[in-house]
Design an enzyme around this catalytic site. Structure first.
Site, PDB file in Angstrom:
ATOM      1  N   GLY A 105      -0.567  -9.022  11.992  1.00 52.34           N
ATOM      2  CA  GLY A 105      -0.093  -8.284  11.038  1.00 52.34           C
ATOM      3  C   GLY A 105       0.664  -6.334  11.971  1.00 52.34           C
ATOM      4  O   GLY A 105      -0.340  -5.512  11.597  1.00 52.34           O
ATOM      5  N   ASP A 150       0.222  -8.477   3.948  1.00 50.85           N
ATOM      6  CA  ASP A 150      -0.323  -7.908   5.319  1.00 50.85           C
ATOM      7  C   ASP A 150      -0.513  -6.294   4.667  1.00 50.85           C
ATOM      8  O   ASP A 150      -1.549  -6.340   5.947  1.00 50.85           O
ATOM      9  CB  ASP A 150       0.874  -7.998   6.190  1.00 50.85           C
ATOM     10  CG  ASP A 150       1.151  -9.653   6.906  1.00 50.85           C
ATOM     11  OD1 ASP A 150       0.157 -10.617   6.561  1.00 50.85           O
ATOM     12  OD2 ASP A 150       1.788  -9.814   8.623  1.00 50.85           O
TER      13      ASP A 150
END
Ligand code: PMV
Length: 312
Positions: A105, A150
């Protein structure tokens, strides 16, 4: 100086199917993070923003950056949403310890850190959901049609049960979970994996829809196991999900090897995580078993291992 940070993340269940409307489960990984610092700029005109990301070799005034630069896009969207009063030139510098293109991420965390730093600096009062939506503008430039999981988990900094287009559910856990994340060291371009799945789905949607349903079901079951504090059930959901992701064609021999070694070392369950074809896998371990799983992953070729606790 104003500083804001955001953690890394790992998807526990439901990747890929989440792009097609099924649920997914993701948790923050606080051992790694991205931070944005805002300082007065020594040069420039009122209202100018100098964007600097030394790790990425990027430095530019915001008004000179191309429209498709993800960091600039987030910054522009944030300023538009916040509409700050006239301000002296500022320098916004970004640093991150999150490995790029590995399923942790990094882009979402950088984007959330930028939006949050500007929010704090200008005393705007955007909500976490609004900051997450700003970060999504950067994710779209990088990944095309991301599900939004995310930026959501990174902005909320809490375990989330996520369904595209719905408000995320932040989970209240009964007990802590220990995760061991192993890095294959192979870059994992999310857009490529997502594109490959899309092409298969376009050619023959029915079998993929069935796979997506089964993947989504592991996330639904995993959500309850997580809330109940049941690592055996959660681990078994992770094993099932890995098998389904192999069928979807997004795992790799390196990921499979790490997953097998974690299970052989006593993990409750293990699976690839994120886009796949490289990047990271994740194993669920007991607190006392996590070291053995870490050692096994290194012995099986992991180039980096992170042990993280997901606490209630
Ligand atoms: O590779 P990562 O960790 O950014 O995760 C991608 C997750 C996918 O479900 C494959 C794509 C998405 O947009 O949700």
């Amino acid at each position: 100086m104003t500083t804001a940070c955001a953690p890394g993340k790992i998807i526990l269940l439901g990747e890929h199917a989440v792009v097609y409307g099924r649920p997914a489960l993701a948790v923050p990984v606080r051992q790694v993070r991205a931070c944005a610092h805002i300082l007065p700029a020594e040069t420039g005109e009122p209202g100018w923003v100098r964007l600097e990301a030394p790790d990425l070799g990027f430095a530019a005034w915001l008004h000179e950056a191309t429209p498709d630069h993800p960091l600039a896009a987030v910054c522009r969207a944030a300023l538009q949403a916040m509409r700050p009063a006239p301000f002296p030139p500022i320098r916004l510098s970004i640093e991150s310890t999150i490995p790029v293109a590995s399923g942790l991420g990094s882009s979402a965390a950088v984007s959330v850190a930028i939006a949050r730093a500007l929010n704090n600096h200008f005393g705007a009062s955007l909500t976490t959901l609004e900051l997450s939506a700003l970060a999504y503008t950067g994710e779209q430039i990088l990944h095309g049609t991301p599900s939004g999981i995310d930026n959501t988990v990174v902005a909320f900094d809490q375990p989330v049960f996520f369904v595209r287009g719905r408000p995320p559910e932040a989970l209240d856990l009964r007990s802590a979970f220990h995760l061991v994340i192993g890095d294959t060291g192979i870059p994992a371009p999310t857009a490529q994996a997502v594109g490959q799945v899309r092409r298969r789905w376009q050619v023959d949607p029915a079998p993929l829809e069935t796979l997506f349903d089964s993947i989504g079901e592991t996330a639904t079951q995993g959500r309850q196991a997580m809330i109940d504090g049941d690592p055996h059930r959660l681990g078994s959901c992770m094993n099932d999900d890995h098998r389904l992701l192999v069928d979807l064609g997004v795992s790799s021999p390196e990921l499979d090897r790490l997953v097998e070694s974690a299970r052989a070392a006593g993990a409750f369950g293990a699976k690839m995580s994120g886009g796949g074809m490289g990047g990271n896998m994740v194993a669920l371990a007991s607190p006392e078993g996590a070291d053995a799983v870490s050692r096994a992953l290194r012995a099986a070729g992991a180039v980096g291992v992170i042990h993280t606790e997901v606490a209630p």
